[in-house]
Design a protein around this motif. Structure first.
Motif, short mmCIF file in Angstrom:
data_model
loop_
_atom_site.label_atom_id
_atom_site.label_comp_id
_atom_site.label_asym_id
_atom_site.label_seq_id
_atom_site.Cartn_x
_atom_site.Cartn_y
_atom_site.Cartn_z
N ASP A 234 -3.63 23.31 -7.47
CA ASP A 234 -4.28 22.21 -8.17
C ASP A 234 -5.67 22.67 -8.60
O ASP A 234 -6.46 23.16 -7.77
N ASP A 241 -0.03 23.08 -5.46
CA ASP A 241 0.50 21.95 -6.19
C ASP A 241 1.86 21.56 -5.62
O ASP A 241 2.36 22.17 -4.67
N ARG A 242 2.46 20.53 -6.19
CA ARG A 242 3.70 19.97 -5.65
C ARG A 242 4.83 21.00 -5.64
O ARG A 242 5.52 21.20 -4.63
N GLU A 243 5.05 21.71 -6.79
CA GLU A 243 6.15 22.65 -6.90
C GLU A 243 6.02 23.79 -5.88
O GLU A 243 7.00 24.16 -5.21
N LEU A 310 0.06 16.63 -3.79
CA LEU A 310 1.35 16.40 -4.44
C LEU A 310 1.19 15.76 -5.80
O LEU A 310 1.96 16.04 -6.71
N ASN A 311 0.25 14.85 -5.94
CA ASN A 311 -0.06 14.23 -7.23
C ASN A 311 -1.50 13.75 -7.18
O ASN A 311 -2.27 14.18 -6.31
#
Length: 365
Positions: A234, A241-243, A310-311
């Protein structure tokens, strides 16, 4: 064609030219010298015979026997005894003796020796002598063989010494080849410059090339590491990040070690959209960045943990080998709450959390 073969061909060609030139000059000089020497010998022998005949007096038969005996010795090709008026008294002639030399050599360097003559006195006989030239021909042939042998020996010695010198001179090229192979294997070495000016320039250029390639690859490696470090993170918080987090979690669940069990805790920043409206986006982004720094420090303190965003509002912490989900969730909330309190937002932001354990065989999704 290799340099060594070219060198030997050059040596061979050069020595062939030297040999031909030497043989030509030597043979012509030897031919003139031997012709003059044999002619003087003819004159000398004719004088000796004239003195002997003069000692015999007027005995013509005895003179003939003397000259015939000398002719039969085989040293002479022709002996002639004439009166002062040219009348022939005796003539002994035989074929020229064949020298043990090649025919082509004899044809090229055949001796042309005039006969030598001597007169007993002003009014008596004249003796003319022509010696055999076989020994002179063989002498020239042996001299030619000796010169050829010397030239061949000189060529062999020059070639051997030249090969050693060439090998020593070209040795730096082997190091340059090794250096080039090392560059291909991402090993950047420098070699010492040889004393030869030409090769020194080549080695210096290769050393400079090695340094430039090394610097270029190091710079590219730094850029690549930077891209790789930011590609799956991020941008605002520096967290995964999420992925990437899902991939890391899948790897942990599939591993056959003590990390395949632990706790996952998730904390959500409540009312993130409202916070942006009330406090401004820059302030909220600064708070989120501080969340990221705090969780990164937490990762470094607890080896093996993974933190991710995650977001926009959800932060997650993976704690392998931990079995108390409540403790991990509270620790995560506490760390984030401290950041809010430092920014004066401790009472206005809710941090709802959820924690669970994971076991071998669980799915990342």
């Amino acid at each position: 064609m290799s340099l060594y073969k070219q060198f030997w061909l050059s040596i061979g060609g050069l020595m062939a030219i030297v040999l031909v030139a030497t043989l030509l000059v030597m043979s012509m000089a030897a031919k003139r010298y031997l012709e003059h020497h044999v002619f003087l010998n003819n004159v000398d022998r004719a004088s000796v015979f004239a003195h002997r005949i003069e000692a015999l007096g007027d005995d013509t038969e005895a003179s003939r026997e003397l000259l015939e005996k000398q002719f039969r010795s085989g040293q002479y090709e022709e002996i002639t005894l004439t009166e002062a008026n040219g009348e022939l008294i005796g003539h002994w002639h035989g074929p020229a003796q064949t020298a043990t030399v090649p025919g082509w050599f004899h044809r090229i360097l055949a001796l042309d020796v005039p006969a030598g003559s001597a007169q007993l006195n002003a009014d008596t006989e004249v003796v003319t002598v022509r010696s055999q030239t076989r020994l002179a021909d063989e002498s020239m042939w042996r001299a030619s063989l000796a010169v050829t042998a010397v030239c061949l020996l000189a060529a062999a010695i020059a070639g051997f010494l030249g090969t050693l010198i060439l090998r020593k001179t070209l040795k730096p090229l082997q190091t340059v080849v090794h250096q080039a192979n090392a560059i291909g294997q991402r090993r950047f070495i420098t070699v010492s410059e040889p004393p030869s000016r030409e090769l020194s320039a080549a080695v210096r250029a290769m050393n400079e090339l090695s340094g430039r390639v090394k610097a270029m690859l190091e710079a590219q490696s730094v850029r690549l590491e930077k891209v790789q470090s930011t590609a799956n993170r991020d941008e605002l918080t520096g967290l995964l990040d999420r992925e990437q987090f899902i991939r890391e979690l899948g790897s942990v669940l599939q591993a056959d070690d003590y990390n395949t069990s632990g706790v996952i805790s998730l904390v959500r920043v409540g009312g993130l959209s409202m916070l942006n409206q009330v406090h401004g986006r820059d302030t909220v982004d600064s708070v989120l960045g501080s969340f990221g720094k705090t969780l990164i420090e937490l990762q470094e303190y607890h080896r093996g943990t993974l933190a991710a965003r995650l977001n926009g509002a959800d932060f997650v912490l993976l704690a392998p080998r931990e079995m108390d989900a409540g403790v991990v969730g509270r620790d995560l909330q506490k760390a984030m709450r401290e950041v809010l309190q430092e920014r004066g937002l401790g009472d206005s932001v809710e941090l709802p959390a959820a924690s669970t354990t994971y076991m071998p065989g669980d799915s990342a999704t």
